[in-house]
Design a protein around this motif. Sequence first.
Motif, PDB file in Angstrom:
ATOM      1  N   LEU A   1       0.851  -1.188   0.000  1.00  0.00           N
ATOM      2  CA  LEU A   1       0.000   0.000   0.000  1.00  0.00           C
ATOM      3  C   LEU A   1       0.884   1.234   0.000  1.00  0.00           C
ATOM      4  O   LEU A   1       1.870   1.294   0.739  1.00  0.00           O
ATOM      5  N   VAL A   2       0.531   2.212  -0.845  1.00  0.00           N
ATOM      6  CA  VAL A   2       1.152   3.537  -0.777  1.00  0.00           C
ATOM      7  C   VAL A   2       0.017   4.522  -0.534  1.00  0.00           C
ATOM      8  O   VAL A   2      -0.930   4.606  -1.319  1.00  0.00           O
ATOM      9  N   ALA A   3       0.110   5.233   0.577  1.00  0.00           N
ATOM     10  CA  ALA A   3      -0.876   6.261   0.913  1.00  0.00           C
ATOM     11  C   ALA A   3      -0.250   7.618   0.641  1.00  0.00           C
ATOM     12  O   ALA A   3       0.780   7.966   1.215  1.00  0.00           O
ATOM     13  N   VAL A   4      -0.850   8.362  -0.271  1.00  0.00           N
ATOM     14  CA  VAL A   4      -0.393   9.712  -0.580  1.00  0.00           C
ATOM     15  C   VAL A   4      -1.251  10.667   0.234  1.00  0.00           C
ATOM     16  O   VAL A   4      -2.475  10.712   0.067  1.00  0.00           O
ATOM     17  N   GLU A   5      -0.600  11.413   1.112  1.00  0.00           N
ATOM     18  CA  GLU A   5      -1.294  12.311   2.036  1.00  0.00           C
ATOM     19  C   GLU A   5      -1.508  13.681   1.373  1.00  0.00           C
ATOM     20  O   GLU A   5      -0.547  14.329   0.970  1.00  0.00           O
ATOM     21  N   PHE A   6      -2.751  14.086   1.261  1.00  0.00           N
ATOM     22  CA  PHE A   6      -3.104  15.382   0.704  1.00  0.00           C
ATOM     23  C   PHE A   6      -3.227  16.389   1.852  1.00  0.00           C
ATOM     24  O   PHE A   6      -3.921  16.130   2.833  1.00  0.00           O
ATOM     25  N   ALA A   7      -2.582  17.535   1.707  1.00  0.00           N
ATOM     26  CA  ALA A   7      -2.644  18.571   2.729  1.00  0.00           C
ATOM     27  C   ALA A   7      -3.988  19.313   2.685  1.00  0.00           C
ATOM     28  O   ALA A   7      -4.502  19.748   3.707  1.00  0.00           O
ATOM     29  N   ALA A   8      -4.543  19.446   1.483  1.00  0.00           N
ATOM     30  CA  ALA A   8      -5.802  20.161   1.281  1.00  0.00           C
ATOM     31  C   ALA A   8      -6.438  19.666  -0.009  1.00  0.00           C
ATOM     32  O   ALA A   8      -5.740  19.166  -0.899  1.00  0.00           O
ATOM     33  N   PHE A   9      -7.745  19.844  -0.152  1.00  0.00           N
ATOM     34  CA  PHE A   9      -8.399  19.370  -1.362  1.00  0.00           C
ATOM     35  C   PHE A   9      -7.928  20.139  -2.594  1.00  0.00           C
ATOM     36  O   PHE A   9      -8.010  19.650  -3.710  1.00  0.00           O
ATOM     37  N   ALA A  10      -7.397  21.333  -2.416  1.00  0.00           N
ATOM     38  CA  ALA A  10      -6.926  22.140  -3.541  1.00  0.00           C
ATOM     39  C   ALA A  10      -5.471  21.869  -3.901  1.00  0.00           C
ATOM     40  O   ALA A  10      -4.935  22.493  -4.810  1.00  0.00           O
ATOM     41  N   ASP A  11      -4.825  20.934  -3.232  1.00  0.00           N
ATOM     42  CA  ASP A  11      -3.422  20.620  -3.491  1.00  0.00           C
ATOM     43  C   ASP A  11      -3.349  19.405  -4.407  1.00  0.00           C
ATOM     44  O   ASP A  11      -3.559  18.277  -3.972  1.00  0.00           O
ATOM     45  N   GLY A  12      -3.049  19.625  -5.681  1.00  0.00           N
ATOM     46  CA  GLY A  12      -3.050  18.557  -6.671  1.00  0.00           C
ATOM     47  C   GLY A  12      -1.762  17.768  -6.792  1.00  0.00           C
ATOM     48  O   GLY A  12      -1.669  16.861  -7.617  1.00  0.00           O
ATOM     49  N   ARG A  13      -0.760  18.071  -5.979  1.00  0.00           N
ATOM     50  CA  ARG A  13       0.522  17.366  -6.104  1.00  0.00           C
ATOM     51  C   ARG A  13       0.388  15.867  -5.872  1.00  0.00           C
ATOM     52  O   ARG A  13       1.108  15.070  -6.474  1.00  0.00           O
ATOM     53  N   GLY A  14      -0.552  15.465  -5.046  1.00  0.00           N
ATOM     54  CA  GLY A  14      -0.758  14.037  -4.795  1.00  0.00           C
ATOM     55  C   GLY A  14      -1.216  13.289  -6.034  1.00  0.00           C
ATOM     56  O   GLY A  14      -0.849  12.135  -6.247  1.00  0.00           O
ATOM     57  N   PHE A  15      -2.013  13.948  -6.884  1.00  0.00           N
ATOM     58  CA  PHE A  15      -2.453  13.327  -8.134  1.00  0.00           C
ATOM     59  C   PHE A  15      -1.259  13.086  -9.053  1.00  0.00           C
ATOM     60  O   PHE A  15      -1.137  12.033  -9.673  1.00  0.00           O
TER      61      PHE A  15
END
Length: 171
Positions: A71-85
């Motif tokens: 499993l790799v969980a990518v942590e999003f700081a905010a819904f407007a932060d697209g770096r995780g995508f």
Amino acid sequence: MTLITEQGAVEDRFTRADTLEAALAADGPVLIPLWLVAEYAKVRPQAEFGLSVTGSTAIEDVAPHLAKVSLVAVEFAAFADGRGFSLAQKILREGYQGVLRASGPLIADEFADALACGFTEVELPETLANRQPVQQWLAAKDTMSDHYQSGYGRGPSILQKRHAARKGASA
């Protein structure tokens, strides 16, 4: 936390652990931060575990560990932060085939995008899950059927469809 897949809410098999002691004390698979992976893998080389990274983590830091984790969980700081995508796409380009989780304050409107980027599940804080229940997430995943980017989502992009239509019209 609420965990949502394309089929609906599911139970989380992984226990989050932020220290080696907590990871070693947990029953079953653990989800640990990147800085703890080498130490944990040395102590428990055969154990199943997941890796937690921020959306701003460089793929060069993640790639060496992909063969070891389920499993790799990518942590999003905010819904407007697209770096995780973007990081999700890079992880998949590295050949990763395990579970890819988007974790954090995402909104239901982003579910289709998350799935198109290769995420297999989304983990939400309870406050957001209470505001946007699972049924809303499942409805939102089917609202977008077309996409502009090539290599994103399922099927051809809008541009690829236009090129095919022009080619068919000129034949």
